[in-house]
Design a protein around this motif. Structure first.
Motif, PDB file in Angstrom:
ATOM      1  N   LYS A   5       0.804  -1.139  -0.005  1.00  0.00           N
ATOM      2  CA  LYS A   5      -0.109  -0.087   0.203  1.00  0.00           C
ATOM      3  C   LYS A   5       0.687   1.312   0.193  1.00  0.00           C
ATOM      4  N   ARG A 190      -9.251   5.955   0.004  1.00  0.00           N
ATOM      5  CA  ARG A 190      -9.740   4.334   0.307  1.00  0.00           C
ATOM      6  C   ARG A 190      -9.943   3.889  -1.079  1.00  0.00           C
ATOM      7  N   GLU A 193     -11.787  -1.778  -1.669  1.00  0.00           N
ATOM      8  CA  GLU A 193     -11.866  -2.831  -0.389  1.00  0.00           C
ATOM      9  C   GLU A 193     -12.122  -1.733   1.100  1.00  0.00           C
ATOM     10  N   GLU A 195      -9.792  -0.056   2.161  1.00  0.00           N
ATOM     11  CA  GLU A 195      -8.284   0.172   2.762  1.00  0.00           C
ATOM     12  C   GLU A 195      -7.660   1.528   2.463  1.00  0.00           C
ATOM     13  N   GLU A 196      -6.964   2.079   3.313  1.00  0.00           N
ATOM     14  CA  GLU A 196      -6.283   3.315   3.073  1.00  0.00           C
ATOM     15  C   GLU A 196      -5.179   3.245   1.800  1.00  0.00           C
TER      16      GLU A 196
END
Length: 601
Positions: A5, A190, A193, A195-196
């Motif tokens: 990420k 985000r 999903e 998520e960040e």
């Protein structure tokens, strides 16, 4: 790889995914030796001053010494710059690049007397030198080209001043590069999903292709809100670059910065104007395609952040880098065994820097020097777009490889006007191959969509960029103010003209000019559109005629800078002095659009 990420550090990228810059210099000490050698060679050039008209041998010695100096300087500069491109935050290579840039200024100042002094030699005497000395005759085209531009070449002292000004004149572009690659930080959003994830320039394309419209919108707003925070600074930077172009065009006695830029390729301004005029006449095709996009995506309104998501919803093919290499090799088989052999060498011998890391220069390019093999910088993201990027950049790399094997240094640098032809021929051939291998209606539709997107991005979008450049330079040349707000207004109005019939043109797009690196290489982008058109014609010939067309094409690749771009393209069977290749390319766009409409409607 960059599957996490957050971006990895350079040191965390596996060596097998990095280019081998040690093929240029094994270490910084080796670079320092050549840096010193360049300074010594530059100092020796003064020995030729005032003597070029003495004899053919003296003129030849000067040319050869100049070639030796320039080729070594290229090597020094390219290494430093590519090391910096690995991580723009690395202060060691920032310093090396600054030193290399300063050295290059010294080099060009040291040789700045050569052309002005050569042009003081009576033309009949100069021609007798060239005709009487076989080695010197190699430089005939270079000499004739300088004679053609004689009215724009200044006195020895003036040329020296202009050479010394280069380092200052590049400041606007340098500021933009450091901000855009080293300092800029985008917010997190985000993902699908929830998520960040950090928005990066490398990830932006992937995010804009997301099936989740909320992700696309968030990424779009995150990117442009970041650039907007530096709106006035970036406006001053681009305006400074425009003023630089105006300064050099006035000093060199050109009617405009556009004319000055095109004259370097001996390309009439009409070629540029024909492109804009022809594309403007065919904007209905672009809007027809966008209406199809809106219908297929089932959107009440089409926004700027809806323009890149593939229209075939269920087809989403991930392609690893190893798979991409195989696809490229298979897709370019029509170019013959020799070409494929060089391609394999490039793919497997450390020419390519593959994955994104923190601080790495964004985008992709092919580069190198006469004394080394080519290099390719990627930020590979495991998608179809990046397979095409690999194909594209290897087209550039092998163009350079063929040229450097064939031409002397003086003609080793092909003009930017023809540079995009080789890369786009590769893309055209790859598209045909992938369509032939498509296993379903969905896959074929996806590929057709991709081709239309390439077309939209290369012909329509780059022509809009070209029109923007023409307008902002005209504004300055007419003595009108040019600031960040003016740039935004001009750019927004162009988007309305090109897209406004079908698209809700979001206000944020007015800042897009601020993130386009090519605007600091002014009047470059139109060559993408003309190159795409030429490449479309060449690819058609290769498929219809086979080996005879391939042989002509390879001769074109070997031509380097040994003739004018329009003449080199004629070797491959394309005449860009008329609008016809642009019109023919737009006909291909329309036929491809018809195929996609049949599949999707």
């Amino acid at each position: 790889m960059t599957s996490g990420k957050t971006l990895p550090k350079r040191k965390d990228i596996e060596e097998r995914f990095k280019w081998k810059l040690e093929d240029i210099y094994k270490d910084t000490d080796s670079w320092e030796k050549d840096f010193k050698q360049v300074k010594e060679l530059a100092a020796q050039m003064v020995n030729f001053k005032g003597k070029l008209g003495n004899s053919a041998d003296t003129l030849l010695d000067c040319f050869k010494k100049s070639d030796e100096l320039l080729s070594l300087n290229d090597k020094v500069f390219v290494y430093a710059r590519m090391k910096r491109d690995e991580d723009n935050g690395n202060s060691t290579y920032q310093a090396l690049t600054e030193r290399a840039s300063t050295l290059a200024t010294e080099v060009y100042a040291a040789i700045s007397f050569v052309v002005p002094e050569m042009l003081t030699i009576p033309e009949d005497k100069l021609m007798s030198f060239l005709n009487s000395n076989k080695e010197l005759s190699v430089y005939m085209f270079m000499v004739q080209e300088n004679l053609r531009q004689k009215e724009h070449i200044l006195t020895e002292k003036e040329e020296q001043i202009l050479a010394l000004s280069t380092e200052i004149s590049d400041t606007a572009g340098d500021i933009f590069t450091m901000y855009n690659n080293a300092d800029i930080k985008f917010p997190h959003i985000r993902d699908e999903e929830g998520e960040e994830i950090e928005v990066t320039k490398g990830r932006y394309t992937t995010l804009m292709e997301s099936r989740d419209r909320r992700v696309r919108k968030d990424a779009f707003e995150a990117l442009y809100s970041t650039y907007s925070k530096m709106k006035n600074t970036l406006g001053a930077s681009l305006t400074g670059n425009v003023k630089k172009n105006r300064f050099y065009s006035v000093v060199r006695n050109y009617p405009s910065a556009l004319a000055a830029s095109l004259d370097n390729d001996n390309v009439p301004v009409e070629v540029y104007d024909n492109l804009i005029e022809t594309v403007n006449k065919n904007l209905h095709l672009l809007n027809r395609y966008l209406k199809l996009r809106k219908k297929v995506l089932k959107l009440d309104a089409l926004h700027m952040y809806d323009l890149y998501v593939p229209m075939v919803e269920e087809y989403d093919k991930k392609v690893t880098y190893e798979e991409a290499k195989k696809i490229v090799q298979e897709g370019l088989q029509p170019l013959g065994e020799e070409y494929i052999g060089y391609l394999k060498k490039g793919l497997n011998s450390g020419w390519i820097d593959i994955y994104e890391n923190e601080g790495k220069t964004s985008g992709a390019y092919a580069w190198g020097t006469y004394k080394t093999h080519p290099y390719v910088l990627l930020n590979y993201q495991d998608n179809i777009n990046d397979v095409y990027t690999l194909t594209h950049e290897m087209g550039h790399a092998l163009h350079s490889y063929y040229t450097n094997m064939t031409q002397p240094y003086v003609y080793s640098e092909y003009r930017i006007f023809v540079a995009e032809v080789a890369s786009t021929v590769n893309e055209s051939l790859l598209m045909r191959y992938m369509l032939s291998k498509s296993e379903s209606k969905q896959e074929k539709a996806y590929l057709l969509n991709h081709y239309l997107e390439e077309f939209r991005g290369t012909v329509f979008r780059q022509t809009m960029f070209a029109e923007f450049e023409k307008l902002i330079h005209q504004k300055t040349e007419q003595g009108e103010a040019l600031n960040a707000q003016e740039l935004c207004d001009i750019y927004y109005d162009l988007n309305k003209k090109y897209f406004g019939e079908t698209v809700d043109v979001d206000e944020e797009i007015a800042m897009e000019w601020s993130r386009i690196p090519h605007f600091y290489s002014s009047f470059y982008v139109y060559k993408y559109a003309t190159g795409f058109s030429a490449a479309t014609a060449i690819a058609e010939k290769i498929y219809k005629e086979g080996k005879p067309a391939v042989d002509k094409y390879l001769e074109f690749l070997k031509g380097g800078g040994s003739n004018y771009p329009l003449e080199l393209l004629k070797i491959a069977g394309v005449d860009l002095s008329s609008p016809k290749p642009i019109e023919d390319a737009l006909n291909v766009f329309e036929k491809t659009l018809e195929e996609l409409e049949e599949l999707l409607v």
